[in-house]
Enzyme design. Structure first.
Site, PDB file in Angstrom:
ATOM      1  CB  THR A  11      -0.894   0.006   1.262  1.00  0.00           C
ATOM      2  OG1 THR A  11      -1.610  -1.222   1.287  1.00  0.00           O
ATOM      3  CG2 THR A  11      -1.877   1.151   1.222  1.00  0.00           C
ATOM      4  CE  LYS A 100       2.867   0.874  13.652  1.00  0.00           C
ATOM      5  NZ  LYS A 100       2.649   0.821  12.190  1.00  0.00           N
ATOM      6  N   GLY A 182     -12.436  -2.337   6.186  1.00  0.00           N
ATOM      7  CA  GLY A 182     -10.990  -2.238   5.940  1.00  0.00           C
ATOM      8  C   GLY A 182     -10.273  -1.284   6.877  1.00  0.00           C
ATOM      9  CE  LYS A 200       1.487   4.453  14.385  1.00  0.00           C
ATOM     10  NZ  LYS A 200       0.035   4.432  14.063  1.00  0.00           N
TER      11      LYS A 200
END
Lengths: 398, 398
Positions: A11, A100, A182, A200
């Protein structure tokens, strides 16, 4: 001409190629040079794409290409990303990543490799998707001592909590719907248990406090135990429930951090962040409260952050100081007192006799309480035998 | 050791010295070098200050000091700031300024001087006080084609509108109070007539669209004509009134811009910005909506933005591309249709017969209307004879 090698055409990776091609002219203007995708590493084949000729299954085709100066890694996960990224830097290539896991696990090592090789290691896209947050933290807010960061860092959980709040639907119903749409993965553990937010906030805190902190040390609680009654009760106090990642450095330099659901008052900046949006609130000694808001995920938002890093490298700015610190620091347990939200079906007198003075909101058959500030441990001790619901931290404005 | 010369020891100038001294260690870590204030230019004397020995009344003491590499200008106004800043750059010194008059009036000239001399001209503090917005726009969002910027850019007017909305007080009462509290100047014209916002949106649009636009071409309307009924009427539709500066670039590259009060729906990101806070919403083709929020003015917030620029220069980052474009572009009149809010005491049938289908909210003796999208000119023509209140633009979410 600046040539880029792309690792991973999922993606985000395909988004990076799309943004680089679609906005090639305006990007050239900003970067001072044409930026061209030279190779794309993916095990899959994409014969229908206009740039299908660029694909390769061999990492070495990128590693050994002396024209490729920048490698953008969007594969995710640690294997083989860590190996590829390390070798790319060892070969003198700059690296940009949206990963990440990679940054929160190997940040200091990779920063050291970058320093040693005189290349850059950038990762704006690893937190907050397209929201510019890594660079403002390390540059624009550099004149500040940052005392605290609080963020809504995960779009999936924020979407679920938003719909639970707006529509009165329970967690499992909304999760199932989010999966259908989704917005949540088939196995949503990483998001709903808070693990994504933990990585994060660890990255953001490391930059803000200039000490690398290990995400594995961060107390993490997700949203899976949030009941409809919690949301109703919060509303009665004029608050929303949000999954907040926070980190604080006190005057003596000690760092605390946690991820947990919190009650947030409507007047608080983070309160207005709904659906899949993310927001990061930074508290600096000079600047006061600053907040960054936007889409925390998605193909093009995340890709735009990757491309911004690539442009920055091509412009050759900011070579002197690395973004991440190399020095690590253990975090300490958070013993600061906070107000908590709890529910109980016991009589109000009995509850307040045990917990002390509280704000209360009565419902049919139960009562919601917001306690005076105390530690979670003290609350649990005082609340024994009251069959309290899971305590939820309350964010109060100073 | 990096030496800085300070021009102007007013609110922001003294804040810059304070931040540089108080956070000297952490700033050194970020900048890679100790940053030291060497001289401060001010016509006044400050014998009580610990650094009173640094003061001078002669600009030449800074200009001719070869050790001073960075000049920070916080005098405001065009005279003598323009002269001093130009001469400093001609002498090979980098310049940082918080002066929006200077940037919005002489931006291209000063950028050219900087380019020619190989020095930098930076102005993060000129818009949005301490909110990092100039740098994110020019760096982090560089992968995007920005189509639109909307901002609440003036704290004074936002404070006034917030209190009018919350407390039901009229404009003049709140203005008088704001003046007493120091949130509005004795002569508030610059803020309340929107002129301050106009310069700021001109600067932001110039960076976002990479064409310098002249603030004098921007249609500007302040908040002085906002009536209590406008605020009540807006509320009935679930909206707030905010003073919005906006600029848009269409597909063909034409730029429109305006500053005017607007009705903003509660669900819109800018709606949650209250009191003296500012917010800037940027719409990029890849990133979607991104918003920056924080204190738009004040001593330390603004100083922290100035100091961030100084650090950036000392770090020697980002030399390649200037922030502002040199090329200018005329803006075109905004002929795009919008919904408008108006009030009228005439019968609803008469008003809707003239204006077409509207959302309505009835009050005692008058009715509030939100029209279908049309140009302001068309609205004024259709509305002739209806004794309409001043039309206020409605921001709708796409």
């Amino acid at each position: 001409m600046a040539y880029v090698g792309i690792l991973g055409h999922g993606t985000v990776g395909s988004g990076v190629v799309e943004v680089l091609m679609k906005n090639a002219d305006s990007i050239q203007k900003r970067a001072g040079e044409r930026i061209v995708v030279k190779r794309v590493l993916d095990l899959r084949e994409f014969p229908e794409l206009s740039y299908s000729g660029l694909f390769t299954k061999r990492f070495e085709d990128i590693l050994e290409d002396p024209e490729i100066k920048v490698v953008a890694e969007m594969m995710g996960g640690l294997k083989p990303a860590y190996d590829f990224v390390s070798r790319a830097m060892e070969a003198g290539k700059h690296v940009v990543t949206s990963n990440k896991e990679l940054v929160s696990t190997y940040g200091p090592e990779l920063t050291q490799t970058a320093q040693r090789m005189g290349v850059r290691f950038m990762f704006e896209a690893s937190v907050g998707g397209g929201i510019p947050i890594i660079r403002p933290l390390s540059q624009c807010l550099s004149a500040n001592r940052v005392s605290e960061i609080q963020g809504i860092l995960n779009g999936t959980t924020n979407y679920i909590l938003t719909r639970m709040g707006n529509e009165g639907l329970d967690y499992h119903t909304v999760l199932a719907d989010a999966q259908k749409l989704g917005y949540a993965e088939k196995d949503p553990t990483n998001d709903v248990e808070g693990f994504d937010s933990t990585r994060k906030i660890a990255i953001l805190a490391s930059i803000a406090f200039q000490k690398f902190i290990d995400y594995r040390q961060i107390d993490t609680e997700g949203i899976t135990k949030i009941q409809m009654e919690d949301i109703e009760g919060a509303k009665a106090f004029g608050m929303n429930i949000k999954l907040i990642g926070s980190a604080r450095m006190d005057e003596s330099g000690e760092i605390t951090a946690r991820v947990s659901p919190c009650l947030v008052p409507h007047s608080y900046p983070l309160s207005g962040i709904f659906d899949v949006f993310n927001g990061v609130l930074v508290k600096g000694d000079a600047v006061g409260d600053v907040m960054f808001y936007g889409r925390g995920a998605g193909k093009l938002p995340t890709a735009s952050a990757v491309v911004a890093d690539i442009i920055d490298i091509v412009k050759k700015s900011d070579f002197k100081a690395p973004i991440l610190p190399v020095e690590t620091q253990d975090i300490v347990p958070d013993t600061e007192a906070a107000s908590f939200f709890v529910r109980s079906a016991k009589p109000v007198e009995e509850v307040t006799a045990a917990l002390g003075e509280c704000d209360t909101a009565e419902f049919e058959g139960w009562t919601a309480y917001i306690t005076q500030p105390m530690t979670e441990k003290a609350l649990l001790q005082k609340g024994e035998g009251l069959a309290l619901s899971m305590p939820i931290r309350v964010i109060t404005e100073e």
